[in-house]
Design an enzyme around this catalytic site. Structure first.
Site, short mmCIF file in Angstrom:
data_model
loop_
_atom_site.label_atom_id
_atom_site.label_comp_id
_atom_site.label_asym_id
_atom_site.label_seq_id
_atom_site.Cartn_x
_atom_site.Cartn_y
_atom_site.Cartn_z
N SER A 102 0.84 -1.19 0.00
CA SER A 102 0.00 0.00 0.00
C SER A 102 0.88 1.25 0.00
CB SER A 102 -0.91 0.01 1.23
OG SER A 102 -1.41 1.30 1.49
N GLU A 103 0.43 2.26 -0.71
CA GLU A 103 1.16 3.52 -0.77
C GLU A 103 1.43 4.10 0.62
OE1 GLU A 103 0.28 7.87 -2.80
OE2 GLU A 103 -0.46 6.06 -3.78
N ALA A 104 0.52 3.86 1.55
CA ALA A 104 0.67 4.41 2.90
C ALA A 104 1.67 3.63 3.75
CB ALA A 104 -0.68 4.44 3.61
N LEU A 135 4.81 6.55 4.31
CA LEU A 135 4.70 6.98 2.91
C LEU A 135 6.07 7.27 2.30
CD1 LEU A 135 2.81 7.89 0.56
CD2 LEU A 135 2.89 10.18 1.56
#
Length: 255
Positions: free
Chosen positions: A50-52, A81
């Site tokens: 996930s990008e986060a 991030l």
């Protein structure tokens, strides 16, 4: 014949392009569902990122955003991030990323910034987000978008994310570490890119559509092979898995 919706068809179609063992930037929506479907079927060893900052995510059902706490379930690590985009993505460690677009040209360059003239655009769009990073650095790119003639243009109103730029050697010239777009999946067809010219090429046509339907809905000269197969339909197993992953119809709808 198995009955399916357009979303189910596109998700199954995208899922087939995910390869076992890959590091996958799944995002949200159909791309995420496609990655999860691949993990449940032919690619059990993918690492969903996930990008986060959720690494090796194993959500029981679909998260609503890249920072949704559902991503926590079973993940190997939860970082940040900066580390995800910087060390992992920009470090060349993402095998495949998914992107959408409001406009695409014949080299797979994407616009998600605005439609119309720069001084007075007709429509303002979300912009890049992590799109440019993914397009620049992922080893390959899967693009998913609705098929509309206004989207498949000869010249973009704005280039947000690079595809194959001006053609062969362009990405290398500008120092982009990723391989660029590999496939474009729409609600009408699948397209890939000619290895010599890097121009977009018809790959398969979905059931119910013809090659002429596709040609009538692009603004550039699309490469068409001598034989164009029909895109395989989703299986009953794939549809059942999708609905188990998205039991509330967040992305599949509640129909």
């Amino acid at each position: 014949m198995t009955e399916y919706t357009k979303v189910e068809f596109l998700t199954a179609c995208a899922s087939r392009h995910v390869r076992d063992g890959e590091n996958v930037f799944g995002g949200t929506g159909m791309p995420l569902l496609a990655a999860l479907l691949a993990k449940e079927t032919h690619a059990p060893n993918i690492n969903l990122i996930s990008e986060a900052g959720f690494i090796d995510a194993r959500p029981r059902n679909v998260p609503l955003s890249v920072a949704d706490s559902r991503y926590y379930y079973g993940c190997s690590a939860a970082i940040g991030l900066i580390e995800t985009l910087g060390f992992i993505l920009q470090g060349g460690r993402i095998d495949v990323g998914f992107l959408g677009a409001a406009q695409i040209d014949e080299y797979g360059n994407l616009n998600t910034t605005y439609i119309g003239p720069y001084e007075k655009p007709k429509v303002r769009l979300p912009g890049s987000g992590g799109g440019n990073d993914i397009a620049s650095c992922a080893k390959r790119l899967i693009i998913m978008m609705t098929h509309d003639k206004r989207k498949f243009v000869k010249k973009l109103d704005y280039m947000t994310s690079p595809g194959h730029l001006e053609g062969p050697g362009s990405r290398e010239k500008w120092g982009l570490i990723g391989g660029g777009p590999e496939v474009v999946i729409t609600d009408m067809c699948q397209m890939d890119f000619d290895p010599e010219t890097k121009k977009i090429r018809l790959m398969s046509v979905h059931p119910g559509y013809t090659v002429d339907d596709v040609l009538d809905n692009v603004m550039f000269d699309l490469i068409v092979p001598d034989e164009v197969p029909t895109t395989p339909e989703p299986t009953r197993e794939q549809i059942e898995i999708m609905h188990r992953l998205d039991p509330f119809g967040v992305y599949l709808g509640k129909g």
